[in-house]
Write an enzyme that holds these catalytic residues in place. Structure first.
Site, mmCIF file in Angstrom:
data_model
loop_
_atom_site.group_PDB
_atom_site.id
_atom_site.type_symbol
_atom_site.label_atom_id
_atom_site.label_comp_id
_atom_site.label_asym_id
_atom_site.label_seq_id
_atom_site.Cartn_x
_atom_site.Cartn_y
_atom_site.Cartn_z
ATOM 1 N N ASP A 13 40.377 35.355 38.280
ATOM 2 C CA ASP A 13 41.404 35.648 39.469
ATOM 3 C C ASP A 13 42.693 34.573 38.877
ATOM 4 O OD1 ASP A 13 42.911 36.458 41.523
ATOM 5 O OD2 ASP A 13 42.132 34.543 42.556
ATOM 6 N N ASP A 15 45.882 33.665 41.019
ATOM 7 C CA ASP A 15 46.731 32.762 42.328
ATOM 8 C C ASP A 15 45.578 32.026 42.909
ATOM 9 O OD1 ASP A 15 49.490 33.566 42.126
ATOM 10 O OD2 ASP A 15 48.521 35.501 42.062
#
Length: 229
Positions: A13, A15
C-alpha cells in the site's frame, strides 16, 4: 514462534505505509470541514482509512451534513493537497526495505487506492523511490479495479501484472489500514500491517503480523532474503 508461509512477491500500500501522507489528508479534511463550522474527528477519520477518495468525500459530507456535493468537497480538498502533498516524507524503514527487496531480486509493486494524479502529486520529490517497483496499480484511476478495499480486487489485479503471474498465496501484502487487511485476506494473501497506533488491536486480528514500524520487519520470516548484517 508463529509459522508464516513462504512468499515470492510483495505488494505495498502507499498512503500511511510507505509515505506519511495521512496527516495531510487529515489536514485538508479538517480545513474544509472547518470552513462550514464542522469538526473532522478521529472517530470519523478512523472509519475512512483505506477507502478511495470519492467514498471518503461521500461519507464526510453525509456524516457532517455539509452543504456541499461530494464533488465540491473533493474540489475544495484538492486546493489544500496542492500545497501540502509536495512536502510528504517517506515512512521510517520504507526506503531500506524497498531497496533491499529490489536489490535481492524480489518482485515488488504498489497497490494504492489513490488515483494516478494523486500519486504523481505526492511522489514528485520521490520519483527515484518509485523506480524500485515493477509496477503501480492505482485503484481510483484503474479501469480494472472495480471496487475499492476491503474488496480484494486491487491486490488481485496488481498481482496479475507481474510477468510470472504469481498465485495469491505467494504474495505478501504490506498495509496500514483495517480495510487493507480485509482486502488482502479476501485475496487469500498474507498481510503485514503497520497500523496507526490508535487503531484497536481487535480490528487487526486477521493480519498475519502486526508491526510498530517497517523497520521491525524480518524478511526471512516469509522466506525472503534477510537484511545483510
Amino acid at each position: 514462534m508463529m509459522s508464516y508461509q513462504k512468499v515470492t512477491h510483495v505488494l505495498f500500500d502507499l498512503d500511511g505505509l510507505l509515505i506519511d501522507s495521512e496527516i495531510f489528508y487529515t489536514q485538508a479534511f479538517t480545513n474544509v470541514c472547518a470552513m462550514y463550522g464542522k469538526t473532522f474527528t478521529w472517530e470519523l477519520k478512523k472509519s475512512l482509512l483505506g477507502f478511495q477518495g470519492r467514498e471518503c468525500a461521500e461519507k464526510i459530507v453525509e456524516t457532517l451534513d455539509l452543504p456541499l456535493t461530494k464533488s465540491d468537497f473533493v474540489r475544495e480538498c484538492q486546493k489544500h493537497y496542492e500545497v501540502l502533498f509536495p512536502n510528504v516524507a517517506l515512512m521510517p524503514g520504507a526506503l531500506q526495505l524497498v531497496e533491499h527487496l529490489r536489490k535481492t531480486g524480489v518482485p515488488i509493486a504498489i497497490a494504492t487506492s489513490s488515483s494516478e494524479e494523486s500519486v504523481n502529486k505526492k511522489m514528485q520529490s520521490h520519483k527515484r523511490f518509485l523506480d524500485n517497483f515493477h509496477h503501480l496499480t492505482m485503484g481510483s484511476s484503474d479501469p480494472e479495479v472495480k471496487q475499492g478495499k476491503p474488496d480484494p480486487s486491487i491486490f488481485l489485479v496488481c498481482a496479475s501484472r507481474f510477468p510470472d503471474k504469481p498465485r495469491p498465496e505467494a504474495c505478501l501484502v504490506f498495509e496500514d489500514a483495517v480495510n487493507g487487511v480485509k482486502a488482502a485476506c479476501a485475496a487469500n494473501m498474507q498481510v503485514v500491517v503497520v497500523p496507526d497506533p490508535r487503531i484497536e488491536k481487535k480490528l487487526l486480528k486477521d493480519a498475519t503480523l502486526v508491526l510498530n514500524s517497517l523497520e521491525e520487519f524480518q524478511p526471512e520470516l516469509f522466506g525472503l532474503p534477510p537484511f545483510p548484517n
